[in-house]
Design a protein around this motif. Structure first.
Motif, PDB file in Angstrom:
ATOM      1  N   ILE A 234       0.849  -1.204   0.000  1.00 16.27           N
ATOM      2  CA  ILE A 234       0.000   0.000   0.000  1.00 16.27           C
ATOM      3  C   ILE A 234       0.877   1.245   0.000  1.00 16.27           C
ATOM      4  N   LEU A 235       1.931   1.207   0.840  1.00 11.79           N
ATOM      5  CA  LEU A 235       2.836   2.365   0.926  1.00 11.79           C
ATOM      6  C   LEU A 235       3.480   2.644  -0.438  1.00 11.79           C
ATOM      7  N   ALA A 236       3.947   1.560  -1.098  1.00 13.15           N
ATOM      8  CA  ALA A 236       4.602   1.740  -2.403  1.00 13.15           C
ATOM      9  C   ALA A 236       3.627   2.315  -3.421  1.00 13.15           C
ATOM     10  N   ASN A 237       2.378   1.833  -3.382  1.00 11.73           N
ATOM     11  CA  ASN A 237       1.368   2.371  -4.308  1.00 11.73           C
ATOM     12  C   ASN A 237       1.126   3.843  -4.046  1.00 11.73           C
ATOM     13  N   GLN A 238       1.048   4.176  -2.754  1.00 15.84           N
ATOM     14  CA  GLN A 238       0.812   5.572  -2.364  1.00 15.84           C
ATOM     15  C   GLN A 238       1.952   6.458  -2.869  1.00 15.84           C
ATOM     16  N   ILE A 239       3.195   5.949  -2.699  1.00  8.09           N
ATOM     17  CA  ILE A 239       4.356   6.714  -3.180  1.00  8.09           C
ATOM     18  C   ILE A 239       4.243   6.900  -4.692  1.00  8.09           C
ATOM     19  N   GLY A 240       3.885   5.799  -5.384  1.00  8.65           N
ATOM     20  CA  GLY A 240       3.750   5.864  -6.851  1.00  8.65           C
ATOM     21  C   GLY A 240       2.757   6.924  -7.260  1.00  8.65           C
ATOM     22  N   GLN A 241       1.600   6.933  -6.597  1.00 14.27           N
ATOM     23  CA  GLN A 241       0.553   7.911  -6.953  1.00 14.27           C
ATOM     24  C   GLN A 241       1.015   9.335  -6.684  1.00 14.27           C
ATOM     25  N   THR A 242       1.673   9.505  -5.521  1.00  8.92           N
ATOM     26  CA  THR A 242       2.127  10.859  -5.178  1.00  8.92           C
ATOM     27  C   THR A 242       3.192  11.323  -6.168  1.00  8.92           C
ATOM     28  N   LEU A 243       4.073  10.377  -6.555  1.00 11.05           N
ATOM     29  CA  LEU A 243       5.098  10.741  -7.548  1.00 11.05           C
ATOM     30  C   LEU A 243       4.442  11.133  -8.861  1.00 11.05           C
ATOM     31  N   ASP A 244       3.407  10.356  -9.240  1.00  8.25           N
ATOM     32  CA  ASP A 244       2.667  10.669 -10.473  1.00  8.25           C
ATOM     33  C   ASP A 244       2.115  12.081 -10.413  1.00  8.25           C
ATOM     34  N   ASN A 245       1.456  12.383  -9.268  1.00  4.16           N
ATOM     35  CA  ASN A 245       0.865  13.718  -9.105  1.00  4.16           C
ATOM     36  C   ASN A 245       1.926  14.797  -9.238  1.00  4.16           C
ATOM     37  N   ALA A 246       3.050  14.559  -8.504  1.00  5.57           N
ATOM     38  CA  ALA A 246       4.114  15.571  -8.508  1.00  5.57           C
ATOM     39  C   ALA A 246       4.662  15.759  -9.921  1.00  5.57           C
ATOM     40  N   ARG A 247       4.838  14.632 -10.624  1.00 10.71           N
ATOM     41  CA  ARG A 247       5.411  14.740 -11.978  1.00 10.71           C
ATOM     42  C   ARG A 247       4.434  15.392 -12.948  1.00 10.71           C
ATOM     43  N   LEU A 248       3.150  15.042 -12.790  1.00 10.82           N
ATOM     44  CA  LEU A 248       2.139  15.665 -13.649  1.00 10.82           C
ATOM     45  C   LEU A 248       2.090  17.161 -13.416  1.00 10.82           C
ATOM     46  N   PHE A 249       2.147  17.510 -12.109  1.00 10.59           N
ATOM     47  CA  PHE A 249       2.117  18.935 -11.772  1.00 10.59           C
ATOM     48  C   PHE A 249       3.314  19.636 -12.385  1.00 10.59           C
ATOM     49  N   GLU A 250       4.485  18.988 -12.230  1.00  8.70           N
ATOM     50  CA  GLU A 250       5.731  19.547 -12.755  1.00  8.70           C
ATOM     51  C   GLU A 250       5.609  19.761 -14.269  1.00  8.70           C
ATOM     52  N   LYS A 251       5.043  18.714 -14.934  1.00  8.13           N
ATOM     53  CA  LYS A 251       4.870  18.771 -16.398  1.00  8.13           C
ATOM     54  C   LYS A 251       3.958  19.945 -16.771  1.00  8.13           C
ATOM     55  N   THR A 252       2.790  19.992 -16.063  1.00  5.89           N
ATOM     56  CA  THR A 252       1.810  21.037 -16.363  1.00  5.89           C
ATOM     57  C   THR A 252       2.423  22.401 -16.111  1.00  5.89           C
ATOM     58  N   TRP A 253       3.139  22.483 -14.972  1.00  6.75           N
ATOM     59  CA  TRP A 253       3.722  23.766 -14.601  1.00  6.75           C
ATOM     60  C   TRP A 253       4.755  24.199 -15.632  1.00  6.75           C
ATOM     61  N   ARG A 254       5.577  23.186 -16.062  1.00  6.41           N
ATOM     62  CA  ARG A 254       6.616  23.501 -17.044  1.00  6.41           C
ATOM     63  C   ARG A 254       5.984  23.933 -18.370  1.00  6.41           C
ATOM     64  N   SER A 255       4.915  23.191 -18.795  1.00  4.07           N
ATOM     65  CA  SER A 255       4.328  23.587 -20.088  1.00  4.07           C
ATOM     66  C   SER A 255       3.646  24.945 -19.981  1.00  4.07           C
ATOM     67  N   GLN A 256       3.138  25.233 -18.757  1.00  2.92           N
ATOM     68  CA  GLN A 256       2.530  26.555 -18.594  1.00  2.92           C
ATOM     69  C   GLN A 256       3.601  27.644 -18.693  1.00  2.92           C
ATOM     70  N   GLN A 257       4.770  27.324 -18.073  1.00  2.62           N
ATOM     71  CA  GLN A 257       5.877  28.290 -18.140  1.00  2.62           C
ATOM     72  C   GLN A 257       6.278  28.510 -19.591  1.00  2.62           C
ATOM     73  N   GLU A 258       6.400  27.352 -20.314  1.00  2.68           N
ATOM     74  CA  GLU A 258       6.797  27.441 -21.729  1.00  2.68           C
ATOM     75  C   GLU A 258       5.786  28.256 -22.512  1.00  2.68           C
ATOM     76  N   LEU A 259       4.498  28.001 -22.187  1.00  3.33           N
ATOM     77  CA  LEU A 259       3.425  28.716 -22.872  1.00  3.33           C
ATOM     78  C   LEU A 259       3.515  30.211 -22.591  1.00  3.33           C
ATOM     79  N   GLU A 260       3.781  30.508 -21.310  1.00  2.00           N
ATOM     80  CA  GLU A 260       3.881  31.932 -20.945  1.00  2.00           C
ATOM     81  C   GLU A 260       5.016  32.603 -21.703  1.00  2.00           C
ATOM     82  N   ILE A 261       6.159  31.870 -21.795  1.00  2.00           N
ATOM     83  CA  ILE A 261       7.305  32.429 -22.521  1.00  2.00           C
ATOM     84  C   ILE A 261       6.922  32.645 -23.984  1.00  2.00           C
ATOM     85  N   LYS A 262       6.224  31.617 -24.539  1.00  2.34           N
ATOM     86  CA  LYS A 262       5.817  31.715 -25.942  1.00  2.34           C
ATOM     87  C   LYS A 262       4.860  32.880 -26.143  1.00  2.34           C
ATOM     88  N   VAL A 263       3.878  32.999 -25.199  1.00  2.00           N
ATOM     89  CA  VAL A 263       2.892  34.080 -25.315  1.00  2.00           C
ATOM     90  C   VAL A 263       3.600  35.431 -25.242  1.00  2.00           C
TER      91      VAL A 263
END
Ligand code: ADP
Length: 491
Positions: free
Chosen positions: A217-246
């Motif tokens: 259960i702990l490993a699954n929880q870590i996996g999910q949290t890592l997923d969330n963090a990475r997704l957030f990072e991805k979204t945040w990075r693409s937003q940054q890129e978008l802002e730079i582009k805009v």
């Protein structure tokens, strides 16, 4: 006498025999009773043993259950703690801070796979001194094949159960310096996967199924949290890129706009000076034609008079065009100040109807005005708005065949008054509607071969309306007619 003795002896013997027989019988019965008692005792002993065994098992199960509940409790706290964490390092810092020890493991590791470097890296190490994590890491990377296979199989390895093809229990214990352990894959959808290792040196500790479940259960929880963090990072990075582009596009756009502004100003200046230059010779041409026509330089033969009249008419058209051009360029460059005053919309419309009355009559075109009371007062520049009406109504007249209808309607919404000039004319092809308000644009059709025009009227109208903070648009259907609508502010 001897006989009597013998008889009494025999009787005694017989009585003794009977007595003994009875005794033996009784003894046998007692024996039977004793053996049945014995077997009952044995049974009871067996049952007592069973009860003790069950009790012990119950105690063990209770213990495990308590352990599981407290483990789940710890996991719930951990889950709450890390679920909002969006940074990889922080996630492992939080897990390592207290939770793993609370779960009863004094040694633990978390490894993630770096696909670029093709190796595992340490994200968490607990219970080891400074140099040990490096050693464990190099040994993990030496055996990376085993770990990668374990991760892809999704199975858990432990000191109780090691799946096929995984390292032996002894080897794992040796690498991590523990006596019992659990290794569980961290399943992550986004980015690198890895595994968590927990272990203990305590010889008493025996890894249970419950503990394995908790670590899964702990490993699954870590996996999910890592997923969330990475997704957030991805979204945040693409937003940054978008802002730079805009930002970049906005900069380019404003540069382009500056350029357009400069070009437009050059164009306006050019049109304005050319128009000025044209005006003087045009006035002279018109003047000379008028003098000649008036016969001030002698009698004018009929043929010359016809040509002079043509010169006069064309000069008028040219003056008209030059004036329109001049106005457009002056309004465009903001040189014309709209003198706003309260006007009666109905009065303006009627004045235009009056102006066009002769031509309307000639083509038998009905002209309707329907301006409700609440639309009468507008805030506008009188002469400019009159030009708008003359142009739109003039066009409606030009492009409507005989016996048609032209209507001027108005309605109000808040402080905005919308005026619609509708005709039952030839209509405008759809592909031309978007270009109507461009300078010099005229629809290429047979009607325009006959109807004269410069293609400047609607461009001028649009400039005037926009200088009044209004909008103008057209709706039209071929052979059915057109409606030109524009907005103005109520007074
Ligand atoms: P002009 O009328 O001098 O050609 P305008 O700018 O006023 O220039 O109009 C541009 C073109 O739009 C016209 O040539 C004509 O093809 C089309 N047009 C304008 N008004 C109408 C209308 N009411 N019905 C049909 N076509 C129209």
């Amino acid at each position: 006498m001897p006989n009597l003795i013998f008889i009494s002896f025999c009787v005694t013997i017989a009585a003794l025999g009977v007595f003994l027989l009875a005794k033996v019988q009784k003894l046998k019965e007692k024996e039977k009773q004793i053996s049945s008692l014995k077997s009952s005792l044995e049974e009871m002993d067996e049952q007592a043993k069973l009860i003790m065994r069950t009790d012990m098992e119950l105690n063990k199960t209770q213990e495990e259950l308590d352990k599981k509940i407290s483990g789940l409790d710890i996991l719930q706290k951990l889950s709450k703690d890390i679920s909002t964490t969006l940074e990889e390092k922080q996630i492992f810092r939080k897990i390592g801070s207290e939770y793993l020890e609370e779960l009863g493991f004094e040694k633990s590791f978390a490894f993630l796979w770096n696909d670029l470097k093709r190796e595992f890296y340490v994200c968490l190490s607990l219970g080891y001194d400074e140099t040990e994590p490096e050693k464990v890491k190099s040994s993990v990377n030496k055996d990376k094949g085993y770990y990668l296979e374990l991760i892809s199989s999704g199975k858990t390895a432990s000191s109780v159960f090691t799946p096929d093809n995984f390292l032996t229990k002894e080897k794992v214990c040796n690498i991590y310096q523990v006596r019992s352990f659990i290794i569980c894959p961290i399943p992550a959808q986004e980015g690198d996967q890895g595994f968590i290792f927990v272990g203990t040196q305590n010889i008493e500790t025996h890894i249970t199924e419950g503990e394995q479940e908790l670590i899964t259960i702990l490993a699954n929880q870590i996996g999910q949290t890592l997923d969330n963090a990475r997704l957030f990072e991805k979204t945040w990075r693409s937003q940054q890129e978008l802002e730079i582009k805009v930002e970049e596009r906005t900069r380019q756009l404003s540069q382009a706009l500056d350029e357009v502004g400069k070009v437009s100003k050059r164009k306006s200046d050019f049109i304005s000076s050319v128009s000025h230059e044209l005006r003087t010779p045009l006035t002279s041409i018109k003047g000379y034609a008028a003098i000649l026509l008036a016969g001030k330089l002698g009698a004018v033969p009929e043929e010359i008079r016809i040509r002079l009249e043509k010169i006069n008419r064309h000069s008028d058209e040219l003056v008209h065009m030059v004036n329109d051009l001049l106005d457009i360029s002056r309004i465009e460059s903001g040189k014309v100040n709209m003198k706003l005053e309260t006007l009666d919309l109905n009065y303006v419309a009627e004045k235009v109807a009056d102006l066009l009355s002769e031509q309307l009559k000639a083509k038998n075109i009905a002209f309707g005005i329907n301006i409700p009371e609440d639309c009468r007062n507008i805030l506008a520049d009188r002469s400019q708005i009159e030009r708008v009406f003359i142009n739109l109504a003039g066009n409606a007249l030009k492009f409507t065949p005989e016996n048609g209808k032209i209507n001027i309607n108005a309605h109000r919404s808040g402080r905005v008054i919308q005026v619609d000039v509708t005709d039952t004319g030839f209509g405008i092809p759809e592909d031309a509607q978007g270009k109507l308000f461009q300078e010099f644009f005229r629809v290429e059709n047979a009607i325009n071969q006959e109807v004269k025009g410069t293609g400047l009227g609607l461009a001028l109208v649009k400039h005037i309306i926009e200088a009044h903070q209004g909008r103008i648009w057209v709706k039209s259907k071929l052979s059915e007619g057109s409606t030109f609508s524009f907005t103005l502010n109520a007074a």
